[in-house]
Design an enzyme around this catalytic site. Structure first.
Site, PDB file in Angstrom:
ATOM      1  N   LYS A  22       0.851  -1.193   0.000  1.00  0.00           N
ATOM      2  CA  LYS A  22       0.000   0.000   0.000  1.00  0.00           C
ATOM      3  C   LYS A  22       0.884   1.240   0.000  1.00  0.00           C
ATOM      4  O   LYS A  22       2.054   1.215   0.404  1.00  0.00           O
ATOM      5  CB  LYS A  22      -0.940   0.022   1.206  1.00  0.00           C
ATOM      6  CG  LYS A  22      -0.272  -0.006   2.577  1.00  0.00           C
ATOM      7  CD  LYS A  22       0.184   1.349   3.104  1.00  0.00           C
ATOM      8  CE  LYS A  22       0.829   1.224   4.481  1.00  0.00           C
ATOM      9  NZ  LYS A  22       1.559   2.456   4.883  1.00  0.00           N
ATOM     10  N   PRO A 108       9.556  -4.720   0.252  1.00  0.00           N
ATOM     11  CA  PRO A 108      10.635  -4.428   1.207  1.00  0.00           C
ATOM     12  C   PRO A 108      10.117  -4.327   2.639  1.00  0.00           C
ATOM     13  O   PRO A 108       8.991  -3.883   2.880  1.00  0.00           O
ATOM     14  CB  PRO A 108      11.183  -3.081   0.720  1.00  0.00           C
ATOM     15  CG  PRO A 108      10.822  -3.008  -0.732  1.00  0.00           C
ATOM     16  CD  PRO A 108       9.507  -3.727  -0.852  1.00  0.00           C
ATOM     17  N   VAL A 109      10.963  -4.736   3.579  1.00  0.00           N
ATOM     18  CA  VAL A 109      10.597  -4.758   4.997  1.00  0.00           C
ATOM     19  C   VAL A 109      10.945  -3.415   5.636  1.00  0.00           C
ATOM     20  O   VAL A 109      11.963  -2.804   5.326  1.00  0.00           O
ATOM     21  CB  VAL A 109      11.342  -5.903   5.721  1.00  0.00           C
ATOM     22  CG1 VAL A 109      11.025  -5.901   7.213  1.00  0.00           C
ATOM     23  CG2 VAL A 109      10.971  -7.243   5.092  1.00  0.00           C
ATOM     24  N   GLY A 116       4.289  -6.581   6.088  1.00  0.00           N
ATOM     25  CA  GLY A 116       3.935  -7.536   7.139  1.00  0.00           C
ATOM     26  C   GLY A 116       2.458  -7.519   7.463  1.00  0.00           C
ATOM     27  O   GLY A 116       1.841  -8.573   7.672  1.00  0.00           O
ATOM     28  N   ASP A 150      -2.511  -1.484  10.501  1.00  0.00           N
ATOM     29  CA  ASP A 150      -2.823  -1.598   9.075  1.00  0.00           C
ATOM     30  C   ASP A 150      -3.486  -2.919   8.700  1.00  0.00           C
ATOM     31  O   ASP A 150      -3.984  -3.063   7.581  1.00  0.00           O
ATOM     32  CB  ASP A 150      -1.547  -1.441   8.232  1.00  0.00           C
ATOM     33  CG  ASP A 150      -0.989  -0.030   8.262  1.00  0.00           C
ATOM     34  OD1 ASP A 150      -1.737   0.893   8.626  1.00  0.00           O
ATOM     35  OD2 ASP A 150       0.197   0.144   7.924  1.00  0.00           O
TER      36      ASP A 150
END
Length: 299
Positions: A22, A108-109, A116, A150
């Site tokens: 997002k 990407p983290v 996540g 989220d």
């Protein structure tokens, strides 16, 4: 494969799911709550960058996770595992079965893209599909709330939403289809908790200019509507933010902004510029940021 494994493979039910990233088209921090969280007003839009998940109902109880990224925790520190456990605890249909999750990370983290949280919300939706939609969308959203701010958005079927509370009270919006986005990530992990703690030190009353949904008939003003209260703080910690914004602007982006708590920056391009231009810009940015450049669209 031994006999037991063969029997398990025959009875297991599998489902492949895509967990979207997002971007936050606006993000305003309104106030700090008594519980330490912050009340927000944010416009979230799902985009076409995906983690890939395979869910498998197994004869063996419990939840297991394998992941393509060796740095990702495989236990209950992982939101996807916690989401599966939360679903199993509520379900009356799963019986003694467990869940095996295979996760291929592409988002990407620690990047402000909700990777996540998306994995967790997608696990809830996927298990619900495997178990014949045992719970309604509203029940899935409620199940998602304790998992993170989220996660309710990703547990929903909404493509875009205006979120308030800590980001868990959702009002559906139409997707922003007339723009393309280029995401650029510097490969720097940003702790959301740390950013909000720093922001609380500078929090002051302000007019809620951006604390409202962006309506379809207002789309001409989307570029003026974009705003992120956290960007200045993250830019001080991560100078690459301003550098990425400058590169996107220099290559024709109509607007640029950091997503969420960072460190990803995205550029907004009118769909009319065409795919050739988008590819050219991605090529230029990839010379500096490698595989952390993504051309995406609203979903």
């Amino acid at each position: 494969m031994d006999r037991n494994e063969g029997e398990l493979a025959q009875v297991a039910t599998r489902l492949h799911m895509r967990a979207p990233a997002k971007v936050n088209l606006s993000l305003q921090v309104l106030s700090r709550r008594a519980d330490g969280y912050h009340d927000l007003a944010t416009h979230m839009q799902k985009v076409s960058l995906y983690d890939e998940l395979e869910l498998c109902l197994t004869k063996q109880s419990g939840v297991s996770l394998v992941c393509s990224d060796g740095d990702i925790p495989l236990d209950e520190k992982n939101l996807a595992v916690r989401a599966a456990l939360a679903y199993l605890a509520r379900s009356s249909r799963v019986g003694q079965r467990g869940v095996r999750i295979s996760l291929e990370k592409n988002i990407p983290v620690g990047a402000g893209l909700g990777g996540g949280s998306s994995d967790a919300g997608t696990v809830l939706r996927g298990l619900n599909q495997l178990l014949d939609n045992e719970f309604s969308e509203e029940e899935l959203i409620e199940m998602a709330r304790p998992l993170g701010a989220d996660v309710p958005f990703f547990a929903s079927e909404m493509s875009a939403a205006f979120a308030t509370g800590i980001g868990d009270i959702l009002q559906p919006l139409e997707s922003t289809k007339e723009f393309d986005f280029i995401l650029v990530n510097p490969g720097i992990f940003i702790s959301t908790k740390e950013i909000f703690e720093r922001f609380s030190l500078t929090l002051s009353p302000k007019r809620n200019i951006f604390a409202r949904p962006f309506r379809v008939h207002e789309r001409a003003s989307l570029l003026d509507y974009m705003h992120n209260d956290l960007e200045e703080i993250v830019s001080d910690l991560c100078p690459a933010i301003d550098e990425m914004k400058s590169l996107l602007e220099a290559n024709g982006a109509s607007a640029v902004m950091m997503s969420g708590s960072g460190s990803t920056v995205f550029g907004v391009f009118q769909r009319s510029v065409g795919q050739k231009k988008i590819n050219q810009v991605c090529k230029v940015l990839s010379c500096k940021y490698g595989e952390k450049v993504f051309a995406v669209q609203a979903v």
